[in-house]
Design a protein around this motif. Sequence first.
Motif, PDB file in Angstrom:
ATOM      1  N   GLU A 269       0.826  -1.207   0.000  1.00  0.00           N
ATOM      2  CA  GLU A 269       0.000   0.000   0.000  1.00  0.00           C
ATOM      3  C   GLU A 269       0.860   1.259   0.000  1.00  0.00           C
ATOM      4  O   GLU A 269       0.648   2.179  -0.811  1.00  0.00           O
ATOM      5  CB  GLU A 269      -0.885  -0.043   1.244  1.00  0.00           C
ATOM      6  N   GLU A 270       1.847   1.311   0.893  1.00  0.00           N
ATOM      7  CA  GLU A 270       2.687   2.496   0.981  1.00  0.00           C
ATOM      8  C   GLU A 270       3.492   2.702  -0.299  1.00  0.00           C
ATOM      9  O   GLU A 270       3.616   3.827  -0.800  1.00  0.00           O
ATOM     10  CB  GLU A 270       3.620   2.408   2.189  1.00  0.00           C
ATOM     11  N   ALA A 271       4.039   1.625  -0.841  1.00  0.00           N
ATOM     12  CA  ALA A 271       4.812   1.741  -2.072  1.00  0.00           C
ATOM     13  C   ALA A 271       3.928   2.231  -3.214  1.00  0.00           C
ATOM     14  O   ALA A 271       4.312   3.128  -3.981  1.00  0.00           O
ATOM     15  CB  ALA A 271       5.445   0.392  -2.423  1.00  0.00           C
ATOM     16  N   LYS A 272       2.741   1.684  -3.311  1.00  0.00           N
ATOM     17  CA  LYS A 272       1.862   2.053  -4.423  1.00  0.00           C
ATOM     18  C   LYS A 272       1.398   3.501  -4.300  1.00  0.00           C
ATOM     19  O   LYS A 272       1.437   4.272  -5.263  1.00  0.00           O
ATOM     20  CB  LYS A 272       0.673   1.107  -4.454  1.00  0.00           C
ATOM     21  N   ILE A 273       0.952   3.895  -3.123  1.00  0.00           N
ATOM     22  CA  ILE A 273       0.407   5.236  -2.956  1.00  0.00           C
ATOM     23  C   ILE A 273       1.491   6.294  -3.142  1.00  0.00           C
ATOM     24  O   ILE A 273       1.286   7.295  -3.829  1.00  0.00           O
ATOM     25  CB  ILE A 273      -0.273   5.364  -1.574  1.00  0.00           C
ATOM     26  N   ARG A 274       2.662   6.060  -2.571  1.00  0.00           N
ATOM     27  CA  ARG A 274       3.692   7.101  -2.630  1.00  0.00           C
ATOM     28  C   ARG A 274       4.469   7.092  -3.941  1.00  0.00           C
ATOM     29  O   ARG A 274       4.819   8.161  -4.457  1.00  0.00           O
ATOM     30  CB  ARG A 274       4.651   6.939  -1.458  1.00  0.00           C
ATOM     31  N   ILE A 275       4.754   5.898  -4.459  1.00  0.00           N
ATOM     32  CA  ILE A 275       5.547   5.833  -5.686  1.00  0.00           C
ATOM     33  C   ILE A 275       4.658   5.983  -6.916  1.00  0.00           C
ATOM     34  O   ILE A 275       4.938   6.803  -7.800  1.00  0.00           O
ATOM     35  CB  ILE A 275       6.367   4.530  -5.735  1.00  0.00           C
ATOM     36  N   LEU A 276       3.571   5.228  -6.983  1.00  0.00           N
ATOM     37  CA  LEU A 276       2.728   5.295  -8.176  1.00  0.00           C
ATOM     38  C   LEU A 276       1.774   6.487  -8.136  1.00  0.00           C
ATOM     39  O   LEU A 276       1.794   7.352  -9.014  1.00  0.00           O
ATOM     40  CB  LEU A 276       1.957   3.987  -8.359  1.00  0.00           C
ATOM     41  N   ASN A 277       0.914   6.537  -7.131  1.00  0.00           N
ATOM     42  CA  ASN A 277      -0.148   7.550  -7.133  1.00  0.00           C
ATOM     43  C   ASN A 277       0.397   8.972  -7.066  1.00  0.00           C
ATOM     44  O   ASN A 277      -0.041   9.859  -7.813  1.00  0.00           O
ATOM     45  CB  ASN A 277      -1.118   7.299  -5.983  1.00  0.00           C
ATOM     46  N   ALA A 278       1.354   9.221  -6.180  1.00  0.00           N
ATOM     47  CA  ALA A 278       1.882  10.575  -6.055  1.00  0.00           C
ATOM     48  C   ALA A 278       2.663  10.982  -7.298  1.00  0.00           C
ATOM     49  O   ALA A 278       2.540  12.122  -7.775  1.00  0.00           O
ATOM     50  CB  ALA A 278       2.759  10.681  -4.807  1.00  0.00           C
ATOM     51  N   SER A 279       3.453  10.065  -7.858  1.00  0.00           N
ATOM     52  CA  SER A 279       4.191  10.377  -9.089  1.00  0.00           C
ATOM     53  C   SER A 279       3.242  10.651 -10.240  1.00  0.00           C
ATOM     54  O   SER A 279       3.493  11.531 -11.080  1.00  0.00           O
ATOM     55  CB  SER A 279       5.130   9.223  -9.451  1.00  0.00           C
ATOM     56  N   HIS A 280       2.184   9.884 -10.311  1.00  0.00           N
ATOM     57  CA  HIS A 280       1.159  10.074 -11.345  1.00  0.00           C
ATOM     58  C   HIS A 280       0.624  11.507 -11.306  1.00  0.00           C
ATOM     59  O   HIS A 280       0.526  12.190 -12.331  1.00  0.00           O
ATOM     60  CB  HIS A 280       0.019   9.084 -11.098  1.00  0.00           C
ATOM     61  N   SER A 281       0.286  11.972 -10.096  1.00  0.00           N
ATOM     62  CA  SER A 281      -0.234  13.333  -9.940  1.00  0.00           C
ATOM     63  C   SER A 281       0.821  14.367 -10.307  1.00  0.00           C
ATOM     64  O   SER A 281       0.519  15.367 -10.971  1.00  0.00           O
ATOM     65  CB  SER A 281      -0.707  13.546  -8.499  1.00  0.00           C
ATOM     66  N   THR A 313      13.269   8.729  -5.601  1.00  0.00           N
ATOM     67  CA  THR A 313      14.614   8.272  -5.255  1.00  0.00           C
ATOM     68  C   THR A 313      15.163   8.978  -4.018  1.00  0.00           C
ATOM     69  O   THR A 313      15.718   8.336  -3.115  1.00  0.00           O
ATOM     70  CB  THR A 313      15.556   8.497  -6.449  1.00  0.00           C
ATOM     71  N   GLN A 314      14.990  10.289  -3.971  1.00  0.00           N
ATOM     72  CA  GLN A 314      15.597  11.067  -2.894  1.00  0.00           C
ATOM     73  C   GLN A 314      14.812  11.007  -1.588  1.00  0.00           C
ATOM     74  O   GLN A 314      15.399  11.023  -0.507  1.00  0.00           O
ATOM     75  CB  GLN A 314      15.760  12.524  -3.335  1.00  0.00           C
ATOM     76  N   ASP A 315      13.477  10.938  -1.694  1.00  0.00           N
ATOM     77  CA  ASP A 315      12.669  11.082  -0.476  1.00  0.00           C
ATOM     78  C   ASP A 315      11.825   9.855  -0.131  1.00  0.00           C
ATOM     79  O   ASP A 315      11.731   9.472   1.038  1.00  0.00           O
ATOM     80  CB  ASP A 315      11.754  12.303  -0.597  1.00  0.00           C
ATOM     81  N   VAL A 316      11.197   9.223  -1.146  1.00  0.00           N
ATOM     82  CA  VAL A 316      10.276   8.127  -0.832  1.00  0.00           C
ATOM     83  C   VAL A 316      11.023   6.858  -0.457  1.00  0.00           C
ATOM     84  O   VAL A 316      10.703   6.214   0.556  1.00  0.00           O
ATOM     85  CB  VAL A 316       9.313   7.856  -2.013  1.00  0.00           C
ATOM     86  N   ILE A 317      12.005   6.458  -1.257  1.00  0.00           N
ATOM     87  CA  ILE A 317      12.707   5.201  -0.972  1.00  0.00           C
ATOM     88  C   ILE A 317      13.348   5.222   0.416  1.00  0.00           C
ATOM     89  O   ILE A 317      13.192   4.252   1.183  1.00  0.00           O
ATOM     90  CB  ILE A 317      13.715   4.872  -2.086  1.00  0.00           C
ATOM     91  N   PHE A 361      -1.344  11.317  -0.241  1.00  0.00           N
ATOM     92  CA  PHE A 361      -0.234  10.698  -0.962  1.00  0.00           C
ATOM     93  C   PHE A 361       1.119  11.348  -0.683  1.00  0.00           C
ATOM     94  O   PHE A 361       2.154  10.702  -0.831  1.00  0.00           O
ATOM     95  CB  PHE A 361      -0.471  10.792  -2.481  1.00  0.00           C
ATOM     96  N   ILE A 362       1.116  12.647  -0.342  1.00  0.00           N
ATOM     97  CA  ILE A 362       2.355  13.428  -0.388  1.00  0.00           C
ATOM     98  C   ILE A 362       2.821  13.910   0.980  1.00  0.00           C
ATOM     99  O   ILE A 362       4.007  13.809   1.315  1.00  0.00           O
ATOM    100  CB  ILE A 362       2.165  14.622  -1.355  1.00  0.00           C
ATOM    101  N   THR A 363       1.902  14.419   1.804  1.00  0.00           N
ATOM    102  CA  THR A 363       2.291  14.963   3.110  1.00  0.00           C
ATOM    103  C   THR A 363       3.025  13.947   3.997  1.00  0.00           C
ATOM    104  O   THR A 363       3.967  14.333   4.697  1.00  0.00           O
ATOM    105  CB  THR A 363       1.059  15.542   3.829  1.00  0.00           C
ATOM    106  N   LEU A 382       6.003  18.667  -5.565  1.00  0.00           N
ATOM    107  CA  LEU A 382       4.641  18.224  -5.892  1.00  0.00           C
ATOM    108  C   LEU A 382       3.586  19.219  -5.425  1.00  0.00           C
ATOM    109  O   LEU A 382       2.744  19.653  -6.233  1.00  0.00           O
ATOM    110  CB  LEU A 382       4.394  16.818  -5.339  1.00  0.00           C
ATOM    111  N   PRO A 383       3.549  19.626  -4.149  1.00  0.00           N
ATOM    112  CA  PRO A 383       2.571  20.643  -3.767  1.00  0.00           C
ATOM    113  C   PRO A 383       2.828  21.988  -4.450  1.00  0.00           C
ATOM    114  O   PRO A 383       1.876  22.755  -4.677  1.00  0.00           O
ATOM    115  CB  PRO A 383       2.708  20.750  -2.247  1.00  0.00           C
ATOM    116  N   ALA A 384       4.078  22.277  -4.781  1.00  0.00           N
ATOM    117  CA  ALA A 384       4.360  23.516  -5.508  1.00  0.00           C
ATOM    118  C   ALA A 384       3.705  23.487  -6.882  1.00  0.00           C
ATOM    119  O   ALA A 384       3.095  24.476  -7.329  1.00  0.00           O
ATOM    120  CB  ALA A 384       5.866  23.723  -5.640  1.00  0.00           C
TER     121      ALA A 384
END
Length: 462
Positions: A269-281, A313-317, A361-363, A382-384
Motif C-alpha cells: 500500500e505504501e509503495a503504491k500510494i507514494r511511488i505510483l499515485n503521487a508520481s502520477h499526480s 529516489t531522494q525522499d520516498v525510498i 499521498f504526499i504529506t 509536488l505541492p508547488a
Amino acid sequence: MTTSTPCYWMHLGAGSFHRAHQAWYLHRLLQQGDESWHIALGNIRNDASALLAGLAKQNGQYTLETVTPEGERAWETITSIKKVLPWDEDLTALIEQGTDKNTKVIAFTVTEGGYYLDTDHQLDPRHPDIQADLSGDARTIYGALARILRQRVAQHGAPVTLLSCDNLRHNGERFRHGFLTFLQLSGQTELHEWVSANTTSPNTMVDRITPRPTADIATRVLAETGVNDAVPVMGEAFIQWVIEDDFINGRPALEKVDVEMVTSVLPWEEAKIRILNASHSCIAWAGTLIGQSYIHESTQTEAIKQLAWEYVTQDVIPSLTPSPLDLAAYRDVVLSRFGNPYIQDTNQRVAADGLSKIPGFITPTLTECYARGDEPRATAVLPALFFLFLQRWHRGELPYEYQDGAMDVDALHRMMASDDALTQFTTDETLFGPLAQDARFSDLLRTTVQDMDAWVTAHQPS
C-alpha cells in the motif's frame, strides 16, 4: 466449488476501474468453472445511469481491451456482472440487493475524496454532503450503506464484508472509522453496534491504470471482435490486487486468480500510494502546466520524468526502507507504465482530486523527511506544482474542467484571489497537517513555488 445459488459481490461505483479490475478477477474465476460468486453492480449517485443502462442491454457483459507498453492489445468479454442495479432516488435496487442474504460482500470504489476525511483521517462532519446524509440523505457511501444495512438488519442481520477498493491508505480501517463515526453522529446506535459486530473491512491495495473510455475503443472492439459494444472499457495490461484476508461471511477463491491474500497490505500500500499515485499526480500537474494533454506525453518529457524520479529516489525510498519490495525496481516499472503511449490516459483524469491527494499521498513523505532530519526538496515540488495548477484553475487558464470531490469552489477561488494565497495554501492544516505551522516547510514551499514557476516558463512550448 460451484453452488446452485450463487453468492453475490455487490459493488457500489460503476466506473471504469471496477470493470477493468475487480470484475476481471471474478470473471477469471468463472472461466475456471467456479460459478459460486456473481457481481451485482450499482451506483450511489445518478451519474452513471447511461452506463448502467448500456450494461443492462448487454446482460452485464462488455469488452475489456488491454494494452502493453509495447502496443500489444488483447480483447476479452467480461461476464462476471450478472445483475445491473438501476439507480433511483430511494436506492431501491441497491437496498434490495444489499439486503439479500446471499450478498456476502459489499465493495465500493468512490474515489479518495468520497470518504470525506480530514488530515487526521477523521470524518469531516462539516462537509455539505455529510451534513445532508446525517439528515437522512444518501449522497455518500456512508448514507447509502446506512440505508442498505438498516434494512438488512431488519430482515435477517446476516454478516457482510464491507470492502473498500480505493486508493486510500489503510482504506478499510479509515472507511470503517468514518462509517462508525457517521452512525454515531446520526444517532443510529443500534446499527452502529451491529456494524461493529457483524461486518469486517479488510484493507486492500488495487492497481491497474484505467483511463476514461474514449470513442475509439468501441471502434477497435468492433473491428477486432465483431462485437458492437456500447460500453467497452480499456486498461493497461499490468494488474495487481492485494487484500487482507479478513472476510466475515465467506469470499471468492481469489487466491486462485493471483490475488495476493495477506495478513497486512501495508508494504504494498505504501509503495503504491507514494511511488505510483503521487508520481502520477506530479506528472499530470507538470504536464498540464506546460500545455500537454496525455500522461505518456508528459512521462516521456525527460524534465518531467526527472521530477518524479527524484521525488521517489531522494525522499520516498529512504522513507519506506526497509521494505519487502524492491522499491527502485518498482519505481522503474511504474514510470515505464506511465510512458505507455497506447493507454492514452489524460492529464485531466490523473490531475483530479488534488485536495485529497496532497494529504493522502504526499504529506506523509514530507513529514517523515523532516522527522529523520532531511529537507524534502524533491517532494516539495509536488505541492508547488499543485499550487501553480490551482492558480491556472482560478484564472480560468486550464485547458479542461478540474474535478475535485473535496473542493469548495467559492472558498478556493477566494483563497487564490487573495494577496497571501501561497501563505494560506502552505498553512492549510487539511493539506499539510502539523507542517502547516512549521516555518521550515513554509520557507521551503515558497522557494519551491518560485523555482517551479520559472521551470514551467522555461519548459513552455516555443
